[in-house]
Design an enzyme around this catalytic site. Structure first.
Site, mmCIF file in Angstrom:
data_model
loop_
_atom_site.group_PDB
_atom_site.id
_atom_site.type_symbol
_atom_site.label_atom_id
_atom_site.label_comp_id
_atom_site.label_asym_id
_atom_site.label_seq_id
_atom_site.Cartn_x
_atom_site.Cartn_y
_atom_site.Cartn_z
ATOM 1 N N HIS A 204 0.841 -1.217 0.000
ATOM 2 C CA HIS A 204 0.000 0.000 0.000
ATOM 3 C C HIS A 204 0.870 1.258 0.000
ATOM 4 C CE1 HIS A 204 -3.012 -2.784 1.508
ATOM 5 N NE2 HIS A 204 -2.478 -2.828 2.693
ATOM 6 N N ASP B 187 -4.964 -9.081 0.455
ATOM 7 C CA ASP B 187 -4.985 -8.368 1.726
ATOM 8 C C ASP B 187 -6.135 -8.785 2.643
ATOM 9 O OD1 ASP B 187 -4.647 -6.556 3.765
ATOM 10 O OD2 ASP B 187 -4.687 -4.768 2.544
HETATM 11 C C1 NGQ Z 1 -3.738 -4.822 8.992
HETATM 12 N N1 NGQ Z 1 -4.714 -3.778 7.079
HETATM 13 O O1 NGQ Z 1 -2.689 -4.935 9.650
HETATM 14 O O2 NGQ Z 1 -4.523 -5.755 8.890
HETATM 15 C C2 NGQ Z 1 -4.003 -3.534 8.295
HETATM 16 C C3 NGQ Z 1 -4.820 -2.613 9.164
HETATM 17 C C4 NGQ Z 1 -3.184 -1.155 10.357
HETATM 18 C C5 NGQ Z 1 -4.531 -2.961 6.047
HETATM 19 N N2 NGQ Z 1 -3.623 -2.046 6.138
HETATM 20 C C6 NGQ Z 1 -4.182 -2.278 10.437
HETATM 21 N N3 NGQ Z 1 -5.266 -3.044 4.978
HETATM 22 O O3 NGQ Z 1 -2.638 -0.871 9.301
HETATM 23 O O4 NGQ Z 1 -2.920 -0.579 11.395
HETATM 24 ZN ZN ZN Z 2 -2.073 -5.596 5.142
#
Ligand code: NGQ
Ligand code: ZN
Length: 458
Positions: free
Chosen positions: A268, A319
């Site tokens: 990302h 993801d």
């Molecule tokens: C995650 N998910 O770690 O699952 C992350 C969200 C974060 C994405 N970035 C949590 N899509 O980044 O703090």
């Molecule tokens: Zn992720």
């Protein structure tokens, strides 16, 4: 029999005819010969593609897909979704992690992914207590990989802080808590599982959850050449917090303070200024793009056109698993760009002007690099990972080979993947995964238990 004779196969140089493929008992391709004579008694296929790499997954989130699409009180955002996701993650058991991962891997294989990088951060028990085996939950994901035949890169995740400046973890993040030694220990514990179908790297979660010093320590502590992945610059708020804390944007900070090279996958890398786009492209790192999740979470759009012009490397990941299809991921990658630039056919180069073919091959190259495994092409010495498309489907029947990827990626919604060979094993036949019934039965059971124990998905 470990051979297949293919009328039209996508090789690294493009489509070739009458390709004889052979592989060994270990699952490596031993022969890829175009314009071969058809041998007697060898199975045949019309159209064959190399299997795709899914370079970013949080397997447990598969169980939450579609259950967070109801408006809350305030404006909903990535951060409000994250709170729901944390609540869901709070109760999951190791057995449920394995059941959900296996279901996900079956779905991913059926849609054409033959490799997956698991960014694994549910390391501790519900109250933050360590499991007797620190690699317990990672081993569960590995077991799901073994049961379904999915090729895996396990990335145990370094997660020490709640935000920039070493903010203490919130109670709902204590299942994730690890330091550098924990992660190196988990990577070491997973060492015996390494082989043709499984590699082990590591991942600092983000510059919110790990300091630059920790990132450096982890990168130098991990055996040379193993993949390193990190979430970076997904949300505008993250960029603003980074600037407030360090005076630098997240990608800028990482590139200036850490030796980022081809071992790295920046997941990302959405919000970039042009100097950052150039720095990533120059570094040889892979940009890990997850278009369906990034759309679902309202992240923003990666500057793909500029990145391609600079020779940058990218791959795709699913993801949060709102989609398990590389077709949907690549379609959205291209369509997002068309919508924002108000033009057509964005992802291509002068060498490859066919958008479908460019996207499939580019995502394979970047994905293989990010996976750190011998995958990503039909080439001797690489894993025998391939997709047999349904040549009798109206979208493919009689189609010129140059149009196959256009049809596959940009037309319709049927799953055109008929059979899947992964690591030399036929894991999908006639559209069905060989372990599908048992895997789905266990997943159903896990979902019943989870509905009873969590507030999400009632
Ligand atoms: C995650 N998910 O770690 O699952 C992350 C969200 C974060 C994405 N970035 C949590 N899509 O980044 O703090
Ligand atoms: Zn992720």
């Amino acid at each position: 029999m470990r051979a297949l004779f293919v009328r039209h196969a996508l090789l690294p140089e493009g489509w070739r005819r009458d390709v004889l493929l052979e592989w060994d008992a270990y699952g490596d391709l031993t022969r890829v010969e175009a314009e071969a004579a058809a041998p007697l008694g060898v199975a045949r296929a019309d159209y064959v593609l190399p299997g795709m790499v899914n370079l970013h997954s949080h397997a447990f989130q598969r169980a939450l897909g579609g259950l967070t699409e109801r408006a809350g009180e305030g404006p909903d955002s990535f951060w409000t979704w994250r709170d729901l996701m944390y609540r869901f993650a709070a109760r999951i058991t190791p057995e449920q992690i394995e059941a959900i991962a296996a279901q996900l891997f079956v779905e991913c294989l059926r849609h054409g992914y033959t490799s997956l990088c698991e960014f694994h951060y549910l390391q501790r028990g519900p109250d933050g207590q360590a499991y007797a085996r620190p690699a317990e939950t990672a081993e569960r994901v590995a077991a799901a990989g073994h049961a379904t035949g999915m090729g895996l890169t396990l990335l145990p995740v370094l997660y020490s802080h709640a935000g920039f400046g070493e903010q203490p973890l919130r109670p709902e993040q204590r299942r994730f808590r690890t330091n550098v030694d924990d992660i190196l220990g988990i990577a070491e514990a997973l060492q015996p599982l390494r082989g043709g179908q499984l590699e082990v790297g590591a991942a600092p979660h983000s510059l919110r959850a790990a300091t630059i010093g920790q990132v450096r320590e982890l990168a130098s502590g991990l055996p040379a050449g193993r993949p390193l992945h990190i979430h970076i610059a997904e949300q505008q708020a993250e960029v603003e917090q980074s600037i407030a804390f360090s005076g630098r944007r997240p990608v800028q900070n990482l590139m200036e303070q850490v030796e980022v090279d081809a071992r790295w996958c920046l997941v990302h890398a959405t919000h970039l200024d042009d100097a950052e786009v150039q720095a990533i492209a120059r570094s040889g790192a892979v940009a890990g793009l997850c278009p369906t999740t990034e759309a679902n979470l309202g992240d923003g759009l990666f500057p793909l056109q500029r990145f391609i012009a600079l020779g940058g490397r990218f791959g795709i990941g699913s993801d949060s698993h709102v989609s398990q299809s590389p077709v949907e991921e690549l379609r959205w990658l291209e369509y997002g760009q068309r919508l924002v630039h108000q033009r057509r056919n964005v992802a291509f180069t002068n060498e490859q002007r066919d958008v479908g073919q460019y996207l499939w091959q580019a995502a394979l190259r970047g994905g293989a690099q990010a996976a750190g495994r011998k995958v990503g092409a039909l080439r001797e010495g690489l894993r025998a990972d391939l997709l047999v498309l349904d040549g009798s489907h109206p979208n493919l029947d009689g189609v010129a080979e140059a149009d196959v990827l256009g049809r596959f990626l940009f037309c319709g919604n049927d799953n055109l993947v008929r059979d899947v060979l992964c690591g030399g094993r036929w894991v999908v036949q006639g559209g069905r995964h060989v372990a599908q019934d048992a895997v789905t039965q266990r997943y159903r059971q896990a979902m019943i238990e989870l509905r009873d124990s969590s507030e999400v998905g009632q």
